[in-house]
Design an enzyme around this catalytic site. Structure first.
Site, PDB file in Angstrom:
ATOM      1  N   ARG A 244      -4.624  12.647  -3.354  1.00  0.00           N
ATOM      2  CA  ARG A 244      -4.365  14.111  -3.453  1.00  0.00           C
ATOM      3  C   ARG A 244      -5.150  14.811  -4.118  1.00  0.00           C
ATOM      4  O   ARG A 244      -5.560  16.052  -3.665  1.00  0.00           O
ATOM      5  CB  ARG A 244      -2.925  14.251  -3.934  1.00  0.00           C
ATOM      6  CG  ARG A 244      -1.855  13.649  -3.188  1.00  0.00           C
ATOM      7  CD  ARG A 244      -0.544  13.727  -3.810  1.00  0.00           C
ATOM      8  NE  ARG A 244      -0.490  12.843  -4.781  1.00  0.00           N
ATOM      9  CZ  ARG A 244       0.481  12.918  -5.789  1.00  0.00           C
ATOM     10  NH1 ARG A 244       1.515  13.891  -5.885  1.00  0.00           N
ATOM     11  NH2 ARG A 244       0.617  12.297  -6.805  1.00  0.00           N
TER      12      ARG A 244
ATOM     13  N   ASP B 299       3.265   6.703  -3.283  1.00  0.00           N
ATOM     14  CA  ASP B 299       4.242   7.859  -3.187  1.00  0.00           C
ATOM     15  C   ASP B 299       5.274   7.605  -2.095  1.00  0.00           C
ATOM     16  O   ASP B 299       4.721   6.662  -1.228  1.00  0.00           O
ATOM     17  CB  ASP B 299       3.547   9.171  -2.828  1.00  0.00           C
ATOM     18  CG  ASP B 299       2.517   9.807  -4.031  1.00  0.00           C
ATOM     19  OD1 ASP B 299       3.152   9.215  -5.219  1.00  0.00           O
ATOM     20  OD2 ASP B 299       1.481  10.493  -3.954  1.00  0.00           O
TER      21      ASP B 299
ATOM     22  N   TYR C 101      -8.351   3.223   0.920  1.00  0.00           N
ATOM     23  CA  TYR C 101      -7.081   4.065   1.619  1.00  0.00           C
ATOM     24  C   TYR C 101      -7.628   4.755   2.802  1.00  0.00           C
ATOM     25  O   TYR C 101      -8.868   4.772   2.727  1.00  0.00           O
ATOM     26  CB  TYR C 101      -6.837   5.232   0.503  1.00  0.00           C
ATOM     27  CG  TYR C 101      -6.132   4.819  -0.753  1.00  0.00           C
ATOM     28  CD1 TYR C 101      -4.647   4.742  -0.721  1.00  0.00           C
ATOM     29  CD2 TYR C 101      -6.761   4.495  -1.805  1.00  0.00           C
ATOM     30  CE1 TYR C 101      -4.050   4.352  -1.915  1.00  0.00           C
ATOM     31  CE2 TYR C 101      -6.222   4.097  -3.052  1.00  0.00           C
ATOM     32  CZ  TYR C 101      -4.882   4.195  -2.892  1.00  0.00           C
ATOM     33  OH  TYR C 101      -4.286   3.847  -4.132  1.00  0.00           O
TER      34      TYR C 101
ATOM     35  N   ASP D  36      -0.007  17.872  -1.601  1.00  0.00           N
ATOM     36  CA  ASP D  36       0.054  16.927  -0.220  1.00  0.00           C
ATOM     37  C   ASP D  36       1.027  17.883   0.619  1.00  0.00           C
ATOM     38  O   ASP D  36       1.412  19.050   0.288  1.00  0.00           O
ATOM     39  CB  ASP D  36       0.649  15.590  -0.690  1.00  0.00           C
ATOM     40  CG  ASP D  36       1.944  15.541  -1.336  1.00  0.00           C
ATOM     41  OD1 ASP D  36       2.551  16.696  -1.273  1.00  0.00           O
ATOM     42  OD2 ASP D  36       2.338  14.691  -1.913  1.00  0.00           O
TER      43      ASP D  36
END
Length: 322
Positions: free
Chosen positions: A198, A52, A80, A94
């Protein structure tokens, strides 16, 4: 526009390889591909897994014929580092979305580490996850995020994913822009391809009755490729940073070192009789004596059969503006 778009365009190049880029925030993955086309001197650039715009971190890019390797990178596990905010839910799960819910007074303050750990445990392992509404999943031929922007009520189907590691690195009390007391969790997640961080933030907040969303996201690894080895897009010299096809393939697969004769035979599509060689469960990288990646092969019953050839050169074409 980001600096990469103002840098001089490289001369047309047919050089192939894998490029690791540390994507900055504010750029789309397509922006990175477009900039790399200029810097690499070719239109043939692809990536293995979108990030993103708000996210930073590792993008694995394929240049020229090495775009064929991306098929084998897309499905690898990923790592991540993320910041999950508990206390508010948003329309996009988010920080870019509008706040849709806030925790009741005292709920966040009374949130114990044990409660957080219990719910994280329930989101670890083989789970079923409903992707975020603003994901890139196609619904009736259109991206879910595009439909959501049009005001369409998008209902995405749950899908199985694997979260192999989900750990809290730190916990920090904070206050949101609206004055709501929140808790920011710094977390590390290792997961299968197709997992939405998310959605993990959303589901953790829902399970704790606080609401939750993602504040920051950084991808640190895809399979064997680490962001520590990635180049900055503003300063990268593609010719210097490019991993050769054989180097990248050796990171991804077992290798088979070929003789000169075997290199010629495999290049002509012939099967190779290897003798007493163990079967391979997946592709094997066939490497020529000059360290060139000849192709990917399947090894079974002492025989190697070509799965994909990798040409040593390609016709030059002048890249277009991207």
């Amino acid at each position: 526009m980001p600096d990469p778009f103002t840098r001089p365009r490289a001369e047309p190049s047919t050089r192939s390889g894998i490029l690791l880029v540390d994507k900055p925030g504010g750029m789309t993955s397509h922006d990175v591909v477009s900039a790399t086309r200029r810097l690499a001197g070719t239109r043939k650039v692809g990536h293995a897994g979108t990030l993103d715009p708000m996210a930073t971190g590792l993008l694995v890019l394929g240049i020229n014929s090495s775009t064929r390797l991306l098929t084998f990178v897309v499905g690898l596990d990923k790592e991540y580092l993320a910041t999950i905010r508990l206390g508010e839910g948003t329309t996009t799960d988010d920080a870019e979305g509008e706040v849709t819910s806030t925790a009741a007074a005292g709920v966040v303050a009374g949130l114990g580490d044990d409660a957080i750990g219990t719910q994280i445990g329930r989101l670890t392992g083989d789970i079923v996850q409903v992707p975020s509404t603003v994901s890139a999943i196609k619904v009736d031929g259109k991206r879910a995020y595009a439909l959501a922007r049009e005001g369409v009520d998008v209902q995405l189907k749950a899908r199985p994913v694997t979260v192999s590691e989900f750990e809290v690195l730190s916990r920090t009390p904070a206050t949101s822009a609206s004055g709501t007391p929140v808790v920011d969790l710094e977390v590390r997640v290792v997961c299968s391809s197709g997992t939405y961080i998310r959605a993990l933030a959303r589901d953790l907040g829902a399970a704790l009755d606080t609401g939750g969303h993602l504040v920051a996201l950084r991808r640190t690894r895809i399979g064997p490729f680490s962001v520590d080895a990635a180049a900055e897009l503003d300063t990268v010299v593609v010719a210097d940073a490019l991993q050769s096809p054989s180097q990248a393939a050796s990171e991804l697969f077992p290798t088979l070192r070929l003789s000169e004769e075997q290199t010629i035979d495999l290049g002509h599509g012939k099967r190779l009789v290897l003798g007493d060689v163990p079967d391979a469960s997946g592709p094997v990288a066939a490497i020529a004596p000059d360290d060139r990646l000849v192709g990917l092969v399947a090894v079974s019953h002492g025989t190697a059969k070509i799965l994909a050839n990798f040409p040593s050169d390609e016709p030059q074409t002048k890249p277009d503006d991207a």
